[in-house]
Write a protein that holds these residues in place. Structure first.
Motif, PDB file in Angstrom:
ATOM      1  N   ILE A  28      10.778  14.947  17.499  1.00 23.16           N
ATOM      2  CA  ILE A  28      10.573  13.504  16.465  1.00 23.16           C
ATOM      3  C   ILE A  28       9.614  14.053  15.212  1.00 23.16           C
ATOM      4  N   LEU A  29       8.372  14.889  15.603  1.00 23.57           N
ATOM      5  CA  LEU A  29       7.625  15.228  14.658  1.00 23.57           C
ATOM      6  C   LEU A  29       7.890  16.246  13.816  1.00 23.57           C
ATOM      7  N   GLU A  30       8.743  17.165  14.167  1.00 27.76           N
ATOM      8  CA  GLU A  30       9.680  17.980  13.306  1.00 27.76           C
ATOM      9  C   GLU A  30      10.606  17.467  12.451  1.00 27.76           C
ATOM     10  N   ASN A  31      11.307  16.204  12.975  1.00 25.10           N
ATOM     11  CA  ASN A  31      12.371  15.877  12.285  1.00 25.10           C
ATOM     12  C   ASN A  31      12.372  14.602  11.399  1.00 25.10           C
ATOM     13  N   GLN A  32      11.420  13.637  11.695  1.00 20.35           N
ATOM     14  CA  GLN A  32      11.444  12.430  11.407  1.00 20.35           C
ATOM     15  C   GLN A  32      10.697  12.494  10.078  1.00 20.35           C
ATOM     16  N   LEU A  33      11.260  11.832   8.987  1.00 18.80           N
ATOM     17  CA  LEU A  33      10.647  11.630   7.583  1.00 18.80           C
ATOM     18  C   LEU A  33       9.449  11.034   7.613  1.00 18.80           C
ATOM     19  N   GLN A  34       8.288  11.482   6.780  1.00 24.59           N
ATOM     20  CA  GLN A  34       6.998  10.915   7.092  1.00 24.59           C
ATOM     21  C   GLN A  34       7.131   9.508   6.499  1.00 24.59           C
ATOM     22  N   ASP A  35       7.973   9.086   5.376  1.00 28.37           N
ATOM     23  CA  ASP A  35       7.799   7.936   4.917  1.00 28.37           C
ATOM     24  C   ASP A  35       8.411   6.812   6.104  1.00 28.37           C
ATOM     25  N   ALA A  36       9.757   7.277   6.648  1.00 32.08           N
ATOM     26  CA  ALA A  36      10.344   6.444   7.498  1.00 32.08           C
ATOM     27  C   ALA A  36       9.378   6.273   8.862  1.00 32.08           C
ATOM     28  N   LEU A  37       8.601   7.281   9.314  1.00 38.37           N
ATOM     29  CA  LEU A  37       7.856   7.368  10.439  1.00 38.37           C
ATOM     30  C   LEU A  37       6.710   6.303  10.041  1.00 38.37           C
ATOM     31  N   SER A  38       6.128   6.104   8.967  1.00 38.57           N
ATOM     32  CA  SER A  38       4.987   5.302   8.843  1.00 38.57           C
ATOM     33  C   SER A  38       5.366   3.864   8.531  1.00 38.57           C
ATOM     34  N   SER A  39       6.620   3.547   8.052  1.00 41.66           N
ATOM     35  CA  SER A  39       7.267   2.335   7.768  1.00 41.66           C
ATOM     36  C   SER A  39       7.559   1.626   9.380  1.00 41.66           C
ATOM     37  N   THR A  40       8.148   2.659   9.900  1.00 43.32           N
ATOM     38  CA  THR A  40       8.633   2.152  11.178  1.00 43.32           C
ATOM     39  C   THR A  40       7.667   1.873  12.145  1.00 43.32           C
ATOM     40  N   PHE A  41       6.451   2.442  12.176  1.00 42.60           N
ATOM     41  CA  PHE A  41       5.237   2.101  12.915  1.00 42.60           C
ATOM     42  C   PHE A  41       4.569   1.016  12.261  1.00 42.60           C
ATOM     43  N   SER A  42       4.437   0.789  11.104  1.00 45.71           N
ATOM     44  CA  SER A  42       4.160  -0.520  10.347  1.00 45.71           C
ATOM     45  C   SER A  42       4.918  -1.698  10.981  1.00 45.71           C
ATOM     46  N   CYS A  43       6.272  -1.517  11.149  1.00 46.76           N
ATOM     47  CA  CYS A  43       7.065  -2.677  11.597  1.00 46.76           C
ATOM     48  C   CYS A  43       6.762  -2.982  13.025  1.00 46.76           C
ATOM     49  N   VAL A  44       6.457  -2.161  13.713  1.00 53.85           N
ATOM     50  CA  VAL A  44       6.282  -2.187  15.327  1.00 53.85           C
ATOM     51  C   VAL A  44       4.862  -2.960  15.404  1.00 53.85           C
ATOM     52  N   LEU A  45       3.876  -2.232  14.700  1.00 53.89           N
ATOM     53  CA  LEU A  45       2.709  -2.995  14.688  1.00 53.89           C
ATOM     54  C   LEU A  45       2.603  -4.486  14.382  1.00 53.89           C
ATOM     55  N   ALA A  46       3.273  -4.657  13.255  1.00 50.19           N
ATOM     56  CA  ALA A  46       3.491  -6.300  12.662  1.00 50.19           C
ATOM     57  C   ALA A  46       4.098  -7.166  13.936  1.00 50.19           C
ATOM     58  N   PHE A  47       5.064  -6.562  14.648  1.00 53.99           N
ATOM     59  CA  PHE A  47       5.595  -7.291  15.727  1.00 53.99           C
ATOM     60  C   PHE A  47       4.748  -7.177  16.948  1.00 53.99           C
ATOM     61  N   LYS A  48       3.976  -6.365  17.250  1.00 51.10           N
ATOM     62  CA  LYS A  48       2.999  -6.310  18.238  1.00 51.10           C
ATOM     63  C   LYS A  48       2.117  -7.279  18.142  1.00 51.10           C
ATOM     64  N   THR A  49       1.457  -7.524  16.925  1.00 52.35           N
ATOM     65  CA  THR A  49       0.230  -8.298  16.499  1.00 52.35           C
ATOM     66  C   THR A  49       0.732  -9.735  16.539  1.00 52.35           C
ATOM     67  N   TRP A  50       1.905 -10.089  16.260  1.00 52.53           N
ATOM     68  CA  TRP A  50       2.271 -11.514  16.303  1.00 52.53           C
ATOM     69  C   TRP A  50       3.197 -11.975  17.504  1.00 52.53           C
ATOM     70  N   HIS A  51       3.255 -10.884  18.398  1.00 56.49           N
ATOM     71  CA  HIS A  51       4.052 -10.941  19.588  1.00 56.49           C
ATOM     72  C   HIS A  51       5.572 -11.304  19.534  1.00 56.49           C
ATOM     73  N   VAL A  52       6.113 -10.780  18.680  1.00 57.08           N
ATOM     74  CA  VAL A  52       7.552 -11.023  18.247  1.00 57.08           C
ATOM     75  C   VAL A  52       8.256 -10.034  18.904  1.00 57.08           C
ATOM     76  N   VAL A  53       9.347 -10.810  19.689  1.00 56.63           N
ATOM     77  CA  VAL A  53      10.359 -10.089  20.310  1.00 56.63           C
ATOM     78  C   VAL A  53      11.658 -10.804  20.044  1.00 56.63           C
TER      79      VAL A  53
END
Length: 66
Positions: free
Chosen positions: A38-63
């Motif tokens: 994952i670290l070698e092949n995931q695009l940096q921008d995609a990784l940070s945007s994906t993490f931001s989405c997951v963090l937003a979902f977790k923050t607001w308990h969205v499932v």
């Protein structure tokens, strides 16, 4: 036609594999190379945007279940 099989590996699939723990120890990764993959092949921008989405979902308990 079936002599050569090509598999497309996505970061999404690899991330799921990376979360599998060892049957011998729940605190040890079963597939140790998956994190490096994952670290070698995931695009940096995609990784940070994906993490931001997951963090937003977790923050607001969205499932969302489809």
């Amino acid at each position: 036609m079936l002599d050569k099989v090509e598999l497309l590996v996505s970061a999404y699939d690899t991330a799921w594999v990376a979360m599998v723990s060892s049957p011998r120890s729940p605190k040890t990764r079963c597939f140790t190379g998956s994190i490096n993959c994952i670290l070698e092949n995931q695009l940096q921008d995609a990784l940070s945007s994906t993490f931001s989405c997951v963090l937003a979902f977790k923050t607001w308990h969205v499932v969302k279940i489809r």
